[in-house]
Motif scaffolding. Structure first.
Motif, short mmCIF file in Angstrom:
data_model
loop_
_atom_site.label_atom_id
_atom_site.label_comp_id
_atom_site.label_asym_id
_atom_site.label_seq_id
_atom_site.Cartn_x
_atom_site.Cartn_y
_atom_site.Cartn_z
N LEU A 205 36.21 41.18 22.60
CA LEU A 205 35.17 42.20 22.70
C LEU A 205 34.36 42.03 23.98
O LEU A 205 33.94 43.02 24.59
CB LEU A 205 34.26 42.14 21.48
CG LEU A 205 34.95 42.31 20.12
CD1 LEU A 205 33.94 42.16 18.98
CD2 LEU A 205 35.66 43.66 20.04
N ALA A 206 34.16 40.77 24.38
CA ALA A 206 33.45 40.51 25.64
C ALA A 206 34.23 41.08 26.82
O ALA A 206 33.64 41.67 27.74
CB ALA A 206 33.23 39.01 25.80
N ILE A 207 35.54 40.90 26.81
CA ILE A 207 36.36 41.43 27.91
C ILE A 207 36.25 42.94 27.98
O ILE A 207 36.07 43.53 29.06
CB ILE A 207 37.83 40.99 27.74
CG1 ILE A 207 37.96 39.46 27.80
CG2 ILE A 207 38.70 41.64 28.82
CD1 ILE A 207 39.35 38.95 27.49
N ARG A 208 36.33 43.59 26.82
CA ARG A 208 36.26 45.05 26.80
C ARG A 208 34.90 45.55 27.27
O ARG A 208 34.81 46.55 28.00
CB ARG A 208 36.57 45.55 25.40
CG ARG A 208 38.02 45.35 24.99
CD ARG A 208 38.25 45.69 23.53
NE ARG A 208 39.65 45.48 23.17
CZ ARG A 208 40.08 45.39 21.93
NH1 ARG A 208 39.23 45.51 20.91
NH2 ARG A 208 41.37 45.21 21.67
N ALA A 209 33.83 44.87 26.87
CA ALA A 209 32.49 45.29 27.29
C ALA A 209 32.30 45.09 28.79
O ALA A 209 31.76 45.98 29.48
CB ALA A 209 31.44 44.51 26.51
N ALA A 210 32.72 43.95 29.32
CA ALA A 210 32.57 43.70 30.75
C ALA A 210 33.38 44.70 31.56
O ALA A 210 32.92 45.20 32.59
CB ALA A 210 33.02 42.27 31.07
N ARG A 211 34.58 45.00 31.07
CA ARG A 211 35.42 45.96 31.79
C ARG A 211 34.80 47.36 31.76
O ARG A 211 34.80 48.07 32.77
CB ARG A 211 36.82 45.97 31.16
CG ARG A 211 37.83 46.82 31.93
CD ARG A 211 39.24 46.42 31.56
NE ARG A 211 39.55 45.09 32.09
CZ ARG A 211 40.36 44.22 31.47
NH1 ARG A 211 40.91 44.52 30.30
NH2 ARG A 211 40.61 43.04 32.02
N ALA A 212 34.23 47.73 30.62
CA ALA A 212 33.58 49.04 30.53
C ALA A 212 32.37 49.12 31.45
O ALA A 212 32.03 50.19 31.97
CB ALA A 212 33.16 49.31 29.09
N ALA A 213 31.71 47.97 31.66
CA ALA A 213 30.55 47.93 32.56
C ALA A 213 30.95 47.79 34.02
O ALA A 213 30.09 47.90 34.91
CB ALA A 213 29.62 46.79 32.16
N GLY A 214 32.22 47.49 34.27
CA GLY A 214 32.69 47.32 35.64
C GLY A 214 32.24 46.03 36.29
O GLY A 214 32.06 45.96 37.51
N VAL A 215 32.06 44.98 35.48
CA VAL A 215 31.57 43.69 35.99
C VAL A 215 32.61 42.62 35.69
O VAL A 215 33.11 42.55 34.56
CB VAL A 215 30.21 43.31 35.34
CG1 VAL A 215 29.69 42.00 35.92
CG2 VAL A 215 29.20 44.42 35.53
N PRO A 216 32.96 41.77 36.65
CA PRO A 216 33.95 40.71 36.39
C PRO A 216 33.43 39.69 35.38
O PRO A 216 32.24 39.42 35.31
CB PRO A 216 34.17 40.08 37.77
CG PRO A 216 32.97 40.44 38.57
CD PRO A 216 32.50 41.77 38.06
#
Length: 355
Positions: A205-216
């Motif tokens: 879920l962390a990966i999906r949230a970071a990707r949705a925010a556009g942050v590595p």
């Protein structure tokens, strides 16, 4: 301050050594060091391979010699369960024989039921820290005697509340981190997620949230559930998401110091959240799901929480968290999460129950 002789019971499953298997092992290691620093004599009963600097006595985790008939019994539990059971049984019988001559207090930091179930056989006070939500084995152990002789602490008000129907007087002693070791850093452009890579911690879920925010995002920690990692985490790696492995405290602190924020994504009710305290001590704000005790640790000045499991809401908060004042995060750690506070509280409790 009176020097106390403390028997500190730890996990028989994972060694108390770096890199730590989880927050429970990291907490036990830190507490043992802090107590010794205060002049107490600590004998740590822990899994094989624990840090020799702690003077750990290995719990006798070894194969039980069972007959073919016993192994074939329909009720036979796993071999690992039997080994843990045997280790704690031997330890408690040993402490029942002469524990009062060697120790002023027994502090149980394990998750096993036998230190509680057999506490009435000891002639030395027993403290048990509740590190998890209620479990059936431990609930049964608490109810075994007419009056359980154990003094209980809980790692958060949330955890104390979960146990309140059975343990109404659990004292809240929150886990702490060494703020001299976890030093503040300048931050950076990316995010960090740390912890055990298991479903209840929600790294996918962390990966999906970071990707949705556009942050590595970088992820650090042990792969404690290989099937879950291979199925849910590994396919999401790449495109700004990197797994950096299971690293020691020094490496983790360095990553936290150079991260803009830490993501904490529990899919269960987190009893405390040591990774939150570690991040704040490094002056790194926290963005996470509002599960368990996280709301006790964070204030709006140092972290923001999204509804549980809401990946898009978490992603929307990430830019705001990255702009929070890092000085506020560090100040919160010093005020609320310092290991010195934890060690002082336990020292006072040791003196109270042994007096």
């Amino acid at each position: 301050m009176t020097a106390m002789r403390v028997a500190l019971i730890a996990s028989a499953r994972h060694p108390i050594s770096e890199p730590f298997a989880g927050g429970l092992e990291a907490h036990t290691w830190g507490l043992a060091h802090a107590l010794v620093k205060r002049g107490h004599h600590v004998e740590l009963f822990a899994a094989p391979g624990s840090d020799p600097a702690l003077g750990a006595r290995e719990l006798p985790v070894r194969k039980v010699r069972l007959s073919a008939a016993a192994r074939a019994d329909a009720s036979m539990p796993s071999a690992r369960w039997m080994e843990e059971h045997h280790a704690y049984l031997m330890l408690m019988l040993e402490l029942a024989r002469d524990g009062e001559r060697r120790f002023d207090v027994v502090h149980n930091n394990s998750l096993h039921h036998l230190p509680v179930a057999m506490a009435s056989t000891l002639r030395v006070p027993v403290i048990t820290t509740l590190h998890t939500p209620p479990t059936p084995w431990l609930e049964s152990a608490i109810q075994t005697p007419d009056a359980c002789p154990v003094a209980f602490t809980a790692v958060s008000a949330f955890t104390a509340s979960a146990w309140q129907p059975l343990v109404p007087a659990a004292r809240v002693v929150r886990n702490g981190v060494d703020t001299d070791f976890w030093q503040p850093g300048p931050g950076g452009d990316g995010l960090l997620w740390s912890g055990r890579l298991v479903p209840e911690k929600g790294p996918h879920l962390a990966i999906r949230a970071a990707r949705a925010a556009g942050v590595p995002l970088r992820l650090a920690g042990p792969v404690s559930d290989r099937a879950y990692f291979d199925a849910e985490v590994a396919p999401l790696l790449g495109d700004g998401a990197e797994y950096v492995g299971h690293i020691d405290r020094r490496g983790l602190a360095a990553l936290l110091r150079e991260s803009a924020a830490a993501l904490v994504t529990p899919s269960w009710d987190e009893p405390y959240g040591l990774v939150v305290a570690e991040a704040l001590a490094c002056a790194t704000p926290v963005c996470g799901f509002d599960r368990g005790a996280l709301a006790e640790i964070l204030t709006p000045e140092c972290g923001l929480l999204a509804p549980p499991g809401d990946v898009q809401a978490l992603a929307d908060l990430i830019p705001r968290v990255m702009r929070l004042d890092r000085r506020a995060a560090r100040a919160r750690a010093e005020e609320f999460c310092a290991l010195d506070r934890t060690a002082d509280a336990y020292t006072a409790l040791y003196e109270e129950v042994s007096g």
